[in-house]
Design a protein around this motif. Structure first.
Motif, PDB file in Angstrom:
ATOM      1  N   HIS A  58     -55.123 -83.452 -31.472  1.00  0.00           N
ATOM      2  CA  HIS A  58     -53.685 -83.315 -31.732  1.00  0.00           C
ATOM      3  C   HIS A  58     -53.123 -82.197 -30.857  1.00  0.00           C
ATOM      4  O   HIS A  58     -53.641 -81.078 -30.844  1.00  0.00           O
ATOM      5  CB  HIS A  58     -53.461 -82.983 -33.205  1.00  0.00           C
ATOM      6  CG  HIS A  58     -52.138 -82.317 -33.489  1.00  0.00           C
ATOM      7  ND1 HIS A  58     -50.920 -82.945 -33.293  1.00  0.00           N
ATOM      8  CD2 HIS A  58     -51.838 -81.051 -33.944  1.00  0.00           C
ATOM      9  CE1 HIS A  58     -49.939 -82.126 -33.630  1.00  0.00           C
ATOM     10  NE2 HIS A  58     -50.469 -80.976 -34.015  1.00  0.00           N
ATOM     11  N   VAL A  59     -52.089 -82.508 -30.114  1.00  0.00           N
ATOM     12  CA  VAL A  59     -51.326 -81.506 -29.364  1.00  0.00           C
ATOM     13  C   VAL A  59     -49.856 -81.760 -29.664  1.00  0.00           C
ATOM     14  O   VAL A  59     -49.391 -82.905 -29.619  1.00  0.00           O
ATOM     15  CB  VAL A  59     -51.578 -81.596 -27.847  1.00  0.00           C
ATOM     16  CG1 VAL A  59     -50.706 -80.582 -27.096  1.00  0.00           C
ATOM     17  CG2 VAL A  59     -53.046 -81.357 -27.525  1.00  0.00           C
ATOM     18  N   ALA A  60     -49.124 -80.718 -29.978  1.00  0.00           N
ATOM     19  CA  ALA A  60     -47.701 -80.852 -30.293  1.00  0.00           C
ATOM     20  C   ALA A  60     -46.904 -81.049 -29.003  1.00  0.00           C
ATOM     21  O   ALA A  60     -46.897 -80.193 -28.121  1.00  0.00           O
ATOM     22  CB  ALA A  60     -47.210 -79.623 -31.039  1.00  0.00           C
ATOM     23  N   LEU A  61     -46.231 -82.197 -28.905  1.00  0.00           N
ATOM     24  CA  LEU A  61     -45.385 -82.522 -27.762  1.00  0.00           C
ATOM     25  C   LEU A  61     -43.939 -82.634 -28.236  1.00  0.00           C
ATOM     26  O   LEU A  61     -43.649 -82.495 -29.427  1.00  0.00           O
ATOM     27  CB  LEU A  61     -45.833 -83.845 -27.130  1.00  0.00           C
ATOM     28  CG  LEU A  61     -47.295 -83.992 -26.738  1.00  0.00           C
ATOM     29  CD1 LEU A  61     -47.566 -85.408 -26.236  1.00  0.00           C
ATOM     30  CD2 LEU A  61     -47.687 -82.964 -25.681  1.00  0.00           C
ATOM     31  N   GLU A  62     -43.045 -82.931 -27.299  1.00  0.00           N
ATOM     32  CA  GLU A  62     -41.653 -83.201 -27.650  1.00  0.00           C
ATOM     33  C   GLU A  62     -41.156 -84.386 -26.841  1.00  0.00           C
ATOM     34  O   GLU A  62     -41.542 -84.570 -25.682  1.00  0.00           O
ATOM     35  CB  GLU A  62     -40.758 -81.988 -27.362  1.00  0.00           C
ATOM     36  CG  GLU A  62     -40.931 -80.842 -28.332  1.00  0.00           C
ATOM     37  CD  GLU A  62     -39.926 -79.722 -28.087  1.00  0.00           C
ATOM     38  OE1 GLU A  62     -39.057 -79.895 -27.198  1.00  0.00           O
ATOM     39  OE2 GLU A  62     -40.012 -78.692 -28.765  1.00  0.00           O
ATOM     40  N   ARG A  63     -40.288 -85.184 -27.451  1.00  0.00           N
ATOM     41  CA  ARG A  63     -39.630 -86.283 -26.759  1.00  0.00           C
ATOM     42  C   ARG A  63     -38.160 -86.272 -27.162  1.00  0.00           C
ATOM     43  O   ARG A  63     -37.852 -86.400 -28.343  1.00  0.00           O
ATOM     44  CB  ARG A  63     -40.279 -87.623 -27.104  1.00  0.00           C
ATOM     45  CG  ARG A  63     -39.568 -88.833 -26.458  1.00  0.00           C
ATOM     46  CD  ARG A  63     -40.264 -90.119 -26.834  1.00  0.00           C
ATOM     47  NE  ARG A  63     -41.480 -90.321 -26.050  1.00  0.00           N
ATOM     48  CZ  ARG A  63     -42.475 -91.135 -26.408  1.00  0.00           C
ATOM     49  NH1 ARG A  63     -42.395 -91.783 -27.561  1.00  0.00           N
ATOM     50  NH2 ARG A  63     -43.524 -91.274 -25.635  1.00  0.00           N
ATOM     51  N   GLN A  64     -37.315 -86.080 -26.189  1.00  0.00           N
ATOM     52  CA  GLN A  64     -35.871 -86.012 -26.431  1.00  0.00           C
ATOM     53  C   GLN A  64     -35.536 -84.996 -27.526  1.00  0.00           C
ATOM     54  O   GLN A  64     -34.715 -85.237 -28.410  1.00  0.00           O
ATOM     55  CB  GLN A  64     -35.309 -87.391 -26.784  1.00  0.00           C
ATOM     56  CG  GLN A  64     -35.495 -88.412 -25.668  1.00  0.00           C
ATOM     57  CD  GLN A  64     -34.981 -89.794 -26.048  1.00  0.00           C
ATOM     58  OE1 GLN A  64     -34.746 -90.080 -27.225  1.00  0.00           O
ATOM     59  NE2 GLN A  64     -34.808 -90.656 -25.071  1.00  0.00           N
TER      60      GLN A  64
END
Length: 544
Positions: free
Chosen positions: A435-441
């Motif tokens: 698990h890696v925290a990403l962002e989308r929009q």
């Protein structure tokens, strides 16, 4: 019921948690299934209630995490944690069990997973899965039993005869594959001649499901379970709503006591003793005997038949591993059946189900048995010495290490550790993708949210060659392959910059992840011939 023959890609026998789960995960892949269950409906008994973080990740991938957390029991028990011991609910309190013996559901796992524990009774959890599976196209026949089945040749699949238990009418069903989810006494496993061995029975218990107003006696305490020790009852009280609904587990000897002897009056007596309230008004809703045991099947596959859940393994409740392991069996099997049925993978891919899940299942059975034998200590007493044979909960949830034809060592891949557990997987092939925290929009996203319905190739913004190779390989093989360039304008962003290192690659590397979120292969950096290398990796993983 029509006596005409019908066809279904997958016939599932048993609509318990494992059977429902495989129907759900198959439906996610747009594969129809027919689930038959001899009982006339889902069980109203609460039974298991601890959904561990890995199983909740799978519910998240199926789009029903919020539905599960919205159930009455999940909402009521959201603040409960800890395991306690006392003479009774109102009697002398001995203390909390030492934390070495359980992973508290309040433990912060945000660095490891986008979700966490959920306490949801099985009688509420199963209907949520059933509803979603039906929405996606799964069919169910309750009150229907499997009379017989015959495995045909490789081209013709399986022919099964089903019978409606009320009308006695039969129908013949042809299926490409059969999934045995028919529980610990699995008739299918017996018919196939598959052994079922292990340490055997570790204890016999009776679950008393009851209603009684114990809100005042419970007070502000919010525990998961309280062990009770007195002259009348030795058992465990479990609150179902922190007020009126409860379960009481009591030990009994089936060689000396007939379960039928636990009449409502006897159960009421036991409940009053466990509560410490002699005149308590008790309504017994049901009493169900059960056996705690450790057993594993000697094979998870026989031709076109696959064992999942309790048909493949049974284990004591210590650690809350049993039903969660069955859910993961279903998840592992479903994508493989789907890709073979669609022609995207060769039949050899199905061999990896036994190769991957059977060693894991046997090891989890061993862990549950070890924990059931490890005498718990109270937190205010001398801590118990660490048992070197007990594997950490987080390793069991997130650190399984698969070895099969559906996992391929990439270039310069370090040697994997021995055994089925990898406490520091780091994106190694055969382990759950980290698990890696990403962002989308601007919205939060986990790397785990990128995997569910197809193979996925993860690359970084500096790995254009791998991204192009992925698209070319997918077209050449005629498969669906998601290509996600993390950090590129069209892909999700990586605010912490952690994804390459967490997955064991550089910014020029690539990671191939299976639909079940398991790393199939990785390349730590660029390559001179990425097209050929990636096409070979995909073909090998999919038995093409």
């Amino acid at each position: 019921m029509s006596s005409k023959q019908q066809h279904t890609p997958v016939l599932v026998v048993g609509a318990g948690l494992a059977g429902l789960s495989v129907a759900l995960f198959l439906a996610q892949h747009e594969v129809p299934s027919l689930v038959v269950e001899r009982h006339r409906g889902m069980s109203p008994h609460p039974r298991a209630r601890g959904i561990n973080p890995r199983a909740m990740e799978l519910m998240r991938s199926a789009g029903i995490e919020s539905r599960v957390r919205a159930t009455a029991s999940a909402r009521a028990l959201a603040e409960n944690s800890g395991v306690y011991a006392g003479q009774s609910l109102t009697g002398h309190q001995m203390g909390a069990l030492h934390e070495a013996y359980f992973m508290d559901v309040k433990t912060d796992l945000s660095s490891l997973s986008p979700t966490g524990w959920c306490l949801c009774h099985q009688d509420e959890f199963e209907p949520v899965i059933h509803e979603r599976a039906q929405e996606l196209g799964a069919d169910f026949l309750y009150g229907t039993e499997l009379v017989s089945f015959k495995q045909e040749d490789e081209e013709r699949g399986i022919t099964a005869v089903l019978r409606d238990r009320d009308s006695g009418e039969t129908r013949t069903v042809h299926a490409d594959y059969l999934v045995a989810a028919d529980g610990p006494t699995s008739a299918l496993r017996t018919q196939l001649g598959i052994g079922f061995d292990g340490p055997g029975t570790t204890g016999n218990f009776l679950n008393v499901h009851f209603e009684a107003d114990l809100a005042e006696e419970l007070g502000e305490r919010r525990f998961i379970m309280m062990y009770t020790f007195n002259d009348t009852v030795r058992g465990a009280l479990m609150p179902l709503d922190n007020a009126r609904r409860w379960l009481l587990h009591v030990t009994f000897d089936p060689t000396a006591q007939d379960p039928a002897s636990f009449t409502d009056e006897r159960c009421q007596e036991l409940v009053r003793a466990a509560a410490g309230v002699p005149e308590l008004a008790v309504k017994v809703l049901g009493a169900k005997p059960w056996e705690a045991a450790g057993r594993s099947a000697s094979a998870y596959r026989s031709g076109r038949v696959f064992l999942i859940g309790d048909a493949a393994h049974v284990m004591p409740p210590s650690g809350a591993f049993g039903s969660n392991t069955g859910v993961q069996d279903a998840h592992n099997l479903a994508w493989k059946l789907a890709m073979v049925l669609r022609g995207e993978a060769g039949p050899g891919l199905l061999d990896s189900y036994d190769a991957e899940r059977r060693p894991i299942g046997a090891s989890i059975v061993e862990q549950a048995v070890l924990r059931s034998k490890d005498r718990p200590r109270l937190a205010d007493k001398e801590p118990a010495p660490a048992n070197p044979d007990i594997v950490a909960d987080t390793a069991i949830w997130f650190g399984g290490q698969y070895r099969s034809g559906a996992v391929l060592a990439g270039p310069q891949e370090p040697a994997l550790p021995d055994g089925v557990w990898n406490p520091a997987p780091g994106g190694a092939p055969g382990t759950r993708a980290p698990h890696v925290a990403l962002e989308r929009q601007g919205q939060p996203l986990s790397t785990l949210d990128l995997f569910s319905r197809s193979m996925v190739l993860l690359t970084g913004p500096e790995a254009e060659n791998w991204a192009a190779a992925g698209q070319a390989a997918a077209q050449r093989l005629g498969i669906t392959l998601g290509v996600v360039r993390i950090g590129s304008p069209e892909g999700p962003s990586d605010p912490s910059g952690q994804w390459p290192g967490t997955f064991g690659v550089t910014a020029r590397g690539a990671v191939l992840v299976r639909p079940d979120g398991v790393v199939a292969w990785r390349a730590p950096a660029g390559h001179e011939t990425p097209d050929a290398v990636l096409a070979h990796a995909l073909a090998a993983v999919l038995s093409r």
